[in-house]
Design a protein around this motif. Sequence first.
Motif, PDB file in Angstrom:
ATOM      1  N   ILE A 103       0.867  -1.184   0.000  1.00  0.00           N
ATOM      2  CA  ILE A 103       0.000   0.000   0.000  1.00  0.00           C
ATOM      3  C   ILE A 103       0.902   1.232   0.000  1.00  0.00           C
ATOM      4  O   ILE A 103       1.792   1.364   0.842  1.00  0.00           O
ATOM      5  CB  ILE A 103      -0.931   0.027   1.231  1.00  0.00           C
ATOM      6  CG1 ILE A 103      -1.830  -1.213   1.249  1.00  0.00           C
ATOM      7  CG2 ILE A 103      -1.759   1.305   1.257  1.00  0.00           C
ATOM      8  CD1 ILE A 103      -2.838  -1.263   0.124  1.00  0.00           C
ATOM      9  N   GLY A 104       0.679   2.146  -0.922  1.00  0.00           N
ATOM     10  CA  GLY A 104       1.524   3.325  -1.030  1.00  0.00           C
ATOM     11  C   GLY A 104       1.202   4.375   0.016  1.00  0.00           C
ATOM     12  O   GLY A 104       0.206   4.281   0.745  1.00  0.00           O
ATOM     13  N   LYS A 105       2.048   5.414   0.082  1.00  0.00           N
ATOM     14  CA  LYS A 105       1.839   6.487   1.049  1.00  0.00           C
ATOM     15  C   LYS A 105       0.490   7.174   0.863  1.00  0.00           C
ATOM     16  O   LYS A 105      -0.079   7.722   1.805  1.00  0.00           O
ATOM     17  CB  LYS A 105       2.964   7.524   0.940  1.00  0.00           C
ATOM     18  CG  LYS A 105       4.202   7.176   1.729  1.00  0.00           C
ATOM     19  CD  LYS A 105       5.160   8.352   1.789  1.00  0.00           C
ATOM     20  CE  LYS A 105       6.328   8.025   2.713  1.00  0.00           C
ATOM     21  NZ  LYS A 105       7.267   9.151   2.835  1.00  0.00           N
ATOM     22  N   GLN A 149       4.953   3.601   2.118  1.00  0.00           N
ATOM     23  CA  GLN A 149       3.830   3.007   2.845  1.00  0.00           C
ATOM     24  C   GLN A 149       3.254   4.080   3.760  1.00  0.00           C
ATOM     25  O   GLN A 149       3.959   5.014   4.152  1.00  0.00           O
ATOM     26  CB  GLN A 149       4.259   1.777   3.656  1.00  0.00           C
ATOM     27  CG  GLN A 149       5.218   2.060   4.794  1.00  0.00           C
ATOM     28  CD  GLN A 149       5.466   0.841   5.670  1.00  0.00           C
ATOM     29  OE1 GLN A 149       4.534   0.268   6.234  1.00  0.00           O
ATOM     30  NE2 GLN A 149       6.734   0.438   5.786  1.00  0.00           N
ATOM     31  N   PRO A 150       2.017   3.986   4.118  1.00  0.00           N
ATOM     32  CA  PRO A 150       1.439   4.968   5.037  1.00  0.00           C
ATOM     33  C   PRO A 150       2.168   4.934   6.380  1.00  0.00           C
ATOM     34  O   PRO A 150       2.601   3.869   6.844  1.00  0.00           O
ATOM     35  CB  PRO A 150      -0.015   4.512   5.190  1.00  0.00           C
ATOM     36  CG  PRO A 150      -0.284   3.667   3.982  1.00  0.00           C
ATOM     37  CD  PRO A 150       1.015   3.005   3.649  1.00  0.00           C
ATOM     38  N   ALA A 151       2.332   6.099   6.993  1.00  0.00           N
ATOM     39  CA  ALA A 151       2.982   6.150   8.307  1.00  0.00           C
ATOM     40  C   ALA A 151       2.185   5.316   9.300  1.00  0.00           C
ATOM     41  O   ALA A 151       0.953   5.375   9.338  1.00  0.00           O
ATOM     42  CB  ALA A 151       3.100   7.589   8.787  1.00  0.00           C
ATOM     43  N   HIS A 152       2.900   4.530  10.089  1.00  0.00           N
ATOM     44  CA  HIS A 152       2.224   3.689  11.073  1.00  0.00           C
ATOM     45  C   HIS A 152       2.048   4.423  12.405  1.00  0.00           C
ATOM     46  O   HIS A 152       1.621   3.822  13.398  1.00  0.00           O
ATOM     47  CB  HIS A 152       2.990   2.382  11.279  1.00  0.00           C
ATOM     48  CG  HIS A 152       4.370   2.561  11.830  1.00  0.00           C
ATOM     49  ND1 HIS A 152       5.433   2.963  11.054  1.00  0.00           N
ATOM     50  CD2 HIS A 152       4.860   2.400  13.081  1.00  0.00           C
ATOM     51  CE1 HIS A 152       6.522   3.027  11.791  1.00  0.00           C
ATOM     52  NE2 HIS A 152       6.191   2.698  13.036  1.00  0.00           N
ATOM     53  N   LEU A 153       2.382   5.703  12.446  1.00  0.00           N
ATOM     54  CA  LEU A 153       2.182   6.540  13.620  1.00  0.00           C
ATOM     55  C   LEU A 153       1.075   7.526  13.267  1.00  0.00           C
ATOM     56  O   LEU A 153       1.278   8.458  12.494  1.00  0.00           O
ATOM     57  CB  LEU A 153       3.488   7.245  13.988  1.00  0.00           C
ATOM     58  CG  LEU A 153       4.628   6.234  14.218  1.00  0.00           C
ATOM     59  CD1 LEU A 153       5.968   6.830  13.883  1.00  0.00           C
ATOM     60  CD2 LEU A 153       4.602   5.717  15.641  1.00  0.00           C
ATOM     61  N   ASN A 189      -1.381   7.210  17.860  1.00  0.00           N
ATOM     62  CA  ASN A 189      -1.775   5.804  17.866  1.00  0.00           C
ATOM     63  C   ASN A 189      -0.766   5.018  17.043  1.00  0.00           C
ATOM     64  O   ASN A 189      -0.643   5.214  15.829  1.00  0.00           O
ATOM     65  CB  ASN A 189      -3.183   5.646  17.286  1.00  0.00           C
ATOM     66  CG  ASN A 189      -3.681   4.208  17.356  1.00  0.00           C
ATOM     67  OD1 ASN A 189      -3.318   3.461  18.263  1.00  0.00           O
ATOM     68  ND2 ASN A 189      -4.524   3.814  16.401  1.00  0.00           N
ATOM     69  N   TRP A 190      -0.032   4.113  17.720  1.00  0.00           N
ATOM     70  CA  TRP A 190       0.964   3.278  17.048  1.00  0.00           C
ATOM     71  C   TRP A 190       0.253   2.041  16.501  1.00  0.00           C
ATOM     72  O   TRP A 190      -0.357   1.276  17.254  1.00  0.00           O
ATOM     73  CB  TRP A 190       2.044   2.863  18.049  1.00  0.00           C
ATOM     74  CG  TRP A 190       3.292   2.306  17.443  1.00  0.00           C
ATOM     75  CD1 TRP A 190       4.480   2.949  17.267  1.00  0.00           C
ATOM     76  CD2 TRP A 190       3.498   0.963  16.951  1.00  0.00           C
ATOM     77  NE1 TRP A 190       5.406   2.110  16.687  1.00  0.00           N
ATOM     78  CE2 TRP A 190       4.825   0.885  16.471  1.00  0.00           C
ATOM     79  CE3 TRP A 190       2.682  -0.158  16.836  1.00  0.00           C
ATOM     80  CZ2 TRP A 190       5.359  -0.277  15.929  1.00  0.00           C
ATOM     81  CZ3 TRP A 190       3.201  -1.320  16.276  1.00  0.00           C
ATOM     82  CH2 TRP A 190       4.523  -1.376  15.837  1.00  0.00           C
ATOM     83  N   VAL A 191       0.319   1.852  15.191  1.00  0.00           N
ATOM     84  CA  VAL A 191      -0.240   0.654  14.565  1.00  0.00           C
ATOM     85  C   VAL A 191       0.884  -0.057  13.821  1.00  0.00           C
ATOM     86  O   VAL A 191       1.956   0.511  13.589  1.00  0.00           O
ATOM     87  CB  VAL A 191      -1.393   0.998  13.599  1.00  0.00           C
ATOM     88  CG1 VAL A 191      -2.515   1.717  14.343  1.00  0.00           C
ATOM     89  CG2 VAL A 191      -0.912   1.851  12.433  1.00  0.00           C
ATOM     90  N   THR A 192       0.654  -1.288  13.446  1.00  0.00           N
ATOM     91  CA  THR A 192       1.729  -2.051  12.820  1.00  0.00           C
ATOM     92  C   THR A 192       2.016  -1.548  11.410  1.00  0.00           C
ATOM     93  O   THR A 192       1.091  -1.336  10.624  1.00  0.00           O
ATOM     94  CB  THR A 192       1.375  -3.544  12.736  1.00  0.00           C
ATOM     95  OG1 THR A 192       0.100  -3.687  12.123  1.00  0.00           O
ATOM     96  CG2 THR A 192       1.354  -4.167  14.103  1.00  0.00           C
ATOM     97  N   PRO A 193       3.297  -1.372  11.060  1.00  0.00           N
ATOM     98  CA  PRO A 193       3.654  -1.113   9.668  1.00  0.00           C
ATOM     99  C   PRO A 193       3.621  -2.414   8.882  1.00  0.00           C
ATOM    100  O   PRO A 193       3.208  -3.455   9.409  1.00  0.00           O
ATOM    101  CB  PRO A 193       5.076  -0.556   9.780  1.00  0.00           C
ATOM    102  CG  PRO A 193       5.632  -1.239  10.991  1.00  0.00           C
ATOM    103  CD  PRO A 193       4.465  -1.429  11.931  1.00  0.00           C
TER     104      PRO A 193
END
Length: 538
Positions: free
Chosen positions: A153-155, A456-460, A523-527
């Motif tokens: 998935i791109g930014k 990739q989308p920021a995971h933060l 919110n920290w999510v998984t990259p």
Amino acid sequence: MEYDVVIVGGGPSGLASAIRLKQLAADAGRELSVCLLEKGSEIGAHILSGAVFEPKALTELIPDWKAKGAPLNTEATDDHFLFLTETESIELPTPPQMKNHGNYIISLGNLCRWLGQQAEALGVEIYPGFAAAEVLYDESGAVKGVATGDMGIGKDGQKTAAWQPGMELWAKQTIFAEGCRGSLTKTLFERFDLQKDADPQTYGIGIKELWEVPAEQHSAGSVTHTIGWPMDTATYGGSFLYHLENNQVVVGFVVGLDYQNPWLSPFEEFQRFKTHPAIRKTLEGGRRISYGARALNEGGIQSLPKLTFPGGLLVGDTAGFLNVPKIKGSHAAIKSGMLAAESVFELLSTDSTAREATSYPDRFKKSWLYDELWRVRNIRPSFRWGLWPAIVYGALDTYLFRGRAPWTLRHKHADHETLKEAAMCYQIDYPKPDGELTFDRLSSVFISNTNHSEDQPAHLKLKDKSVPVEINLKRYAGPEARYCPAGVYEFVGEPDAPRLQINAQNCVHCKTCDIKDPMQNINWVTPEGGGGPNYPNM
């Protein structure tokens, strides 16, 4: 893909759960399908701990671990407990919880790699590089497994040419072993209100470096802990210095995340700590090999959440099994994983339609782990009175009451609630790094081998993009730029128009931002699976 049990996380608790499940199935002559997901690029890639390891639980899990080549190579030989002033060190009596006779100085990452091999030999399916990104529920609301994140998935949030869809893994029981502040575990806390009968969890951040030092400065098996400088007496913190084999030394620093001064930087406190004469003499002339950081649970038994819910369980650091005065959690993680596995196997061996392994908390309360954590429950919360009152109380609790005082001290506040406004606190002038003993964040992140796909989308995730400038910067002087040990957050732009820049590619997955942000806006999510640090020998 359907399994009997899915385990999220390849740390000591998750691997112990997997191994124990397969042992029980083999003893009963049953087939049991067990799958373990690990978001790191390999088992051990994201594992970081001191670590002086107590082998008690490992011996229960794999009695012949020594014959099987477990990487426990350096026995702890001597303990030192120092109080530091800015220039002096005073040796204090070592508290009984911190005596390490019979323990080993190890790389926990290497132990997990070995445990992974034992699990695979028993038939556990291990999938490293796959991050569990979502909890799945059935029509009754019970957990029925997890889904891995999409790849490619791109930014911009759109699919790229490398896109691969995530996969659903269904299970009769799902064991969450994500480690401290697990991203999926957070959602379980909310959905099932798991913390309602427990104190707020409190955390620390541990920062660690691995050094190779001159032979004459090395003493294999030596263990040193310190309190005092550079921390003030109102801030919980301390250090460790452990001598491994092959002239290697691990040095680290832990700061309680209930600290009040927003000008404080745990990373800079650690760098400053290494300049103390008692520490410098070991490291000077050596070579820094690796760096890492991670949060750790410090709430103890009174902060343990409800451990079970329909369809799943919590084990290890994701629940909070850590003995803070002992500075050890790996043996507790392994034991909790074993207890959970025994409860799950019992549940799956009956014809009952029950979905919750309710015998797990009962097994825990009857175990040596419960007794161990109960006896030290009052030590960490006593530090809210300050260093010296806590030391006096700790001595009374340990030697007079032997951990059986007729009261329990409570944790009253979550860590994000404790920051004072910047104007109320003194600024801390940290020295510039010298590049030999002390270093900056970016050169440190470089040797953690951290890597994330740039596209990739920021995971933060920021819940409200205005909060960093309008609240955090104005009231707290932008603590994001200081509590992160990896340079993820920085305020850039003109003084009259600042903005928060998130360098997500630097993230070492320590979760400190998710814990300490004063407005709980991060919110920290998984990259993407496989991203993050790749710790060697940590």
